[in-house]
Design a protein around this motif. Structure first.
Motif: not given
Ligand code: PEP
Length: 227
Positions: A9, A209-212, A156-158, A188-191, A152, A7, A88, A86
């Motif tokens: 974003k 699910l991966i953000g950053g 934990s997100i970001g 998902g969350g800081s993976v 998520e 993801n 956000e 999501h």
């Molecule tokens: C997200 O926003 O879906 C997410 C998992 O972000 P992050 O990996 O950066 O925590």
């Protein structure tokens, strides 16, 4: 076989797309790989070997909804997946469970696989079961063959803070009890490339699910190859 979703974003640009395609196309895996870039970049992914998803869609196919993205058109331009609900979107754009469900219905109608995000906020941690019960309620008893849930936790997100593996397993077990044992559930969350291996081995985790970390092609490539 796991599901690994990026993801982006509202990040990335045409240069990142080129690097990402080069690195990820070189990955050989039986995992399902999905990248969800900003909609404006979807057209740049023509040579991508893996799947494309959108980060959101509207619940109508067309009409006077300036700025919204039609699920019908997302399908037409090559999206196979769409992220729905999501945290956000829920927090910044006031999406509630009713809207999330309407978007899911629209995605289903258009043949998009939905990645429905659920999870408790920091101040709801003690009460995560009621939050997840509320967020999954409308989906119970529906045909969820084309639906993936992404747990998520918002805290934990970001943040770099992740639940213990035991907590992830407990929550995913709870979700599967509600939506069906065979329904895919992601964490998902800081993976990142350091913690992903253990998370992916965790009981009940069907993927991440991966953000950053998905904005770093080398790091995402490492996770994409994990089994
Ligand atoms: C997200 O926003 O879906 C997410 C998992 O972000 P992050 O990996 O950066 O925590």
């Amino acid at each position: 076989m796991k599901i690994v979703v990026a993801n982006w974003k509202m990040n990335g640009d045409c240069d990142l797309v080129s690097t990402f395609i080069e690195k990820i196309n070189a990955v050989t895996t039986t995992n399902t790989i999905v990248v969800c870039p900003p909609v404006a970049l979807i057209g740049q992914f023509k040579d991508f070997r893996y799947s494309i998803g959108a980060q959101n869609c509207f619940y109508e196919d067309k009409g006077a909804f300036t700025g919204e993205n039609s699920p019908k058109l997302l399908k037409e331009v090559g999206c196979e997946y769409v992220i729905i609900g999501h945290s956000e979107r829920r927090a910044i754009f006031n999406e509630n469970d009713d809207i999330v469900f309407k978007k899911w219905e629209a995605a289903q109608k258009n043949g998009l696989s939905s990645i429905v995000c659920i999870g408790e906020k920091a101040d709801e941690r003690a009460d995560w079961k009621s939050v997840l019960q509320r967020q999954t309620e409308k989906f119970i008893g529906k045909n969820l063959g084309n639906t993936i849930f992404a747990y998520e936790p918002v805290w934990s997100i970001g943040t770099g803070v992740i639940p213990t593996l035991g907590e992830i397993a407990e929550v995913l077990t709870f979700i599967k009890t509600k939506v069906g044992e065979s329904t895919c559930c992601l964490y998902g969350g800081s993976v990142n490339a350091t913690n992903a291996e253990n998370i992916l081995r965790c009981n009940k985790v069907d993927g991440v699910l991966i953000g950053g970390a998905s904005l770093k092609p080398d790091e995402f490539a490492k996770i994409a190859m994990m089994v």
